[in-house]
Design a protein around this motif. Structure first.
Motif, mmCIF file in Angstrom:
data_model
loop_
_atom_site.group_PDB
_atom_site.id
_atom_site.type_symbol
_atom_site.label_atom_id
_atom_site.label_comp_id
_atom_site.label_asym_id
_atom_site.label_seq_id
_atom_site.Cartn_x
_atom_site.Cartn_y
_atom_site.Cartn_z
ATOM 1 N N PRO A 176 0.828 -1.204 0.000
ATOM 2 C CA PRO A 176 0.000 0.000 0.000
ATOM 3 C C PRO A 176 0.864 1.258 0.000
ATOM 4 O O PRO A 176 1.914 1.295 0.640
ATOM 5 N N VAL A 177 0.392 2.273 -0.700
ATOM 6 C CA VAL A 177 1.174 3.506 -0.813
ATOM 7 C C VAL A 177 1.466 4.104 0.562
ATOM 8 O O VAL A 177 2.527 4.679 0.791
ATOM 9 N N LYS A 178 0.571 3.904 1.513
ATOM 10 C CA LYS A 178 0.848 4.441 2.846
ATOM 11 C C LYS A 178 2.075 3.768 3.455
ATOM 12 O O LYS A 178 2.923 4.428 4.065
ATOM 13 N N ALA A 179 2.178 2.446 3.284
ATOM 14 C CA ALA A 179 3.344 1.733 3.817
ATOM 15 C C ALA A 179 4.625 2.257 3.176
ATOM 16 O O ALA A 179 5.662 2.394 3.824
ATOM 17 N N ARG A 180 4.534 2.584 1.910
ATOM 18 C CA ARG A 180 5.681 3.115 1.173
ATOM 19 C C ARG A 180 6.092 4.477 1.743
ATOM 20 O O ARG A 180 7.269 4.772 1.906
ATOM 21 N N LEU A 181 5.103 5.302 2.037
ATOM 22 C CA LEU A 181 5.381 6.628 2.594
ATOM 23 C C LEU A 181 6.003 6.530 3.983
ATOM 24 O O LEU A 181 6.804 7.370 4.390
ATOM 25 N N LEU A 182 5.605 5.494 4.722
ATOM 26 C CA LEU A 182 6.107 5.344 6.090
ATOM 27 C C LEU A 182 7.495 4.723 6.138
ATOM 28 O O LEU A 182 8.155 4.744 7.169
ATOM 29 N N ASP A 183 7.925 4.127 5.029
ATOM 30 C CA ASP A 183 9.237 3.466 4.982
ATOM 31 C C ASP A 183 10.338 4.520 4.946
ATOM 32 O O ASP A 183 10.532 5.210 3.951
ATOM 33 N N GLN A 184 11.080 4.627 6.049
ATOM 34 C CA GLN A 184 12.077 5.690 6.190
ATOM 35 C C GLN A 184 13.251 5.547 5.238
ATOM 36 O O GLN A 184 13.994 6.498 5.021
ATOM 37 N N SER A 185 13.421 4.359 4.652
ATOM 38 C CA SER A 185 14.510 4.193 3.689
ATOM 39 C C SER A 185 14.082 4.659 2.298
ATOM 40 O O SER A 185 14.907 4.837 1.408
ATOM 41 N N VAL A 186 12.794 4.844 2.116
ATOM 42 C CA VAL A 186 12.278 5.353 0.841
ATOM 43 C C VAL A 186 12.280 6.872 0.867
ATOM 44 O O VAL A 186 12.888 7.532 0.026
ATOM 45 N N ILE A 187 11.564 7.425 1.860
ATOM 46 C CA ILE A 187 11.505 8.867 2.110
ATOM 47 C C ILE A 187 11.578 9.016 3.626
ATOM 48 O O ILE A 187 10.867 8.326 4.336
ATOM 49 N N ALA A 188 12.404 9.916 4.109
ATOM 50 C CA ALA A 188 12.572 10.046 5.557
ATOM 51 C C ALA A 188 11.752 11.188 6.130
ATOM 52 O O ALA A 188 11.812 12.305 5.624
ATOM 53 N N GLY A 189 10.968 10.889 7.148
ATOM 54 C CA GLY A 189 10.270 11.943 7.882
ATOM 55 C C GLY A 189 8.770 11.779 8.013
ATOM 56 O O GLY A 189 8.156 12.382 8.883
ATOM 57 N N VAL A 190 8.148 10.986 7.128
ATOM 58 C CA VAL A 190 6.697 10.840 7.173
ATOM 59 C C VAL A 190 6.305 9.818 8.245
ATOM 60 O O VAL A 190 6.805 8.706 8.257
ATOM 61 N N GLY A 191 5.396 10.212 9.120
ATOM 62 C CA GLY A 191 4.881 9.317 10.145
ATOM 63 C C GLY A 191 3.404 9.044 9.912
ATOM 64 O O GLY A 191 2.833 9.453 8.900
#
Length: 278
Positions: A176-191
DNA sequence: AACAATGTTCAGTC
DNA sequence: GGACTGAACATTGT
């Protein structure tokens, strides 16, 4: 609390009120927060130095330190991660509460002047030679302090990543795109909260497989992330976002009035509008 | 009393 | 090895 916006505010507070003050003593005796450093190791490394700059990538912060005495050789880097509930509290000369620092508000306001606060919830403290201090206040105790932190597994900072880099990194896989956003190795900072806010603004379902988003949706997602992040920094934190107050049973979408849906997505409780977020 | 909580990490599976 | 999921971590608030 801490997602990128809160960490950025903490970083700013350190920059404004914590730099260039001589470190007289350090309490690093919380072996959980300071792991894997044994008690005294961080203290020995910092005593006599000064914090000279404050940086941030995603939710990780670090300070560079000065050389000791006449030495021009810089000291170690002091890494700080606020975890789930950590906050930075800075006091001035003589211990005046948090002028220029991150004043405690909300549910922790009482702790501000609680004489027991320091003994119980300050997990790491720097005592400056001027009588003031910089403390890591953290009830939940999931914050981390360490020397020379490893930043190699962090993706680019969510606030600074450019659009093409963002699109290339996020638009992958079947998760899910949300899991992708939460992955700190993909993009850092989104909680968790910033992710829900961003997806709501972009009108994209948190469950959509990241790799299936269209170019248009990805561009919209990027814009929404920039907007919600910037707004949260300016207004005081992710809890000031529009969608946040609509997390709750029986709450309705502030745009269309549809009842909000809740489910676990990406391992976290997720709220979204089933009407508009597709 | 049971459960969720704005965080990361690690074991396990495919 | 990479991608992904779920539990564990320490503690508090509801």
């Amino acid at each position: 609390m801490p997602e990128l916006p809160e960490v950025e505010r903490a970083r700013t507070a350190i920059e404004r009120a914590g730099l260039n003050r001589k470190i007289a003593e350090v309490d690093d005796t919380d072996t959980w927060v300071c792991r894997p450093h044994p008690p005294g190791e961080i203290a020995d490394a910092l005593r006599g130095r000064r914090l000279v700059s404050a940086h941030r990538q995603g939710k990780t912060m670090w300070c560079e330190t000065s050389g000791q005495g006449r030495s021009r050789t810089p000291g170690p880097t002091l890494g700080v991660h606020l975890g789930m509930s950590g906050r930075i509290v800075i006091t001035q000369r003589g211990g005046t509460p948090t002028e220029g620092g991150d004043r405690l508000t909300g549910p922790y306001a009482n702790a501000q002047d609680d004489p027991n606060r320091k003994a119980i919830w300050d997990r790491f403290t720097i005592a400056f030679g001027d009588g003031g201090s910089l403390a890591l206040f953290d009830k939940r105790r999931l914050a981390r302090v360490r020397l020379d932190p490893d930043l190699s597994r962090l993706g680019p900072d969510a606030q600074r990543v450019d659009r093409s880099d963002f699109v290339e990194r996020v638009a992958r896989g079947v998760a899910p795109v949300k899991a992708r956003l939460l992955d700190q190795s993909v993009i850092a900072g989104v909680g968790n909260l910033l992710a829900d806010e961003t997806l709501w603004q972009a009108k994209i379902s948190p469950r959509r497989p990241a790799g299936e988003l269209s170019r248009t949706e990805l561009n919209r997602l990027y814009r929404s992330l920039q907007n919600s992040t910037q707004a949260a920094i300016e207004h005081g934190g992710v809890h000031t976002g529009e969608i946040i107050e609509f997390r709750g049973v029986g709450r309705h979408c502030p745009r269309c009035g549809t009842e909000m849906t809740v489910a676990g997505v990406g391992g976290r409780t997720t709220w979204w509008c089933p009407q508009e977020q597709n």
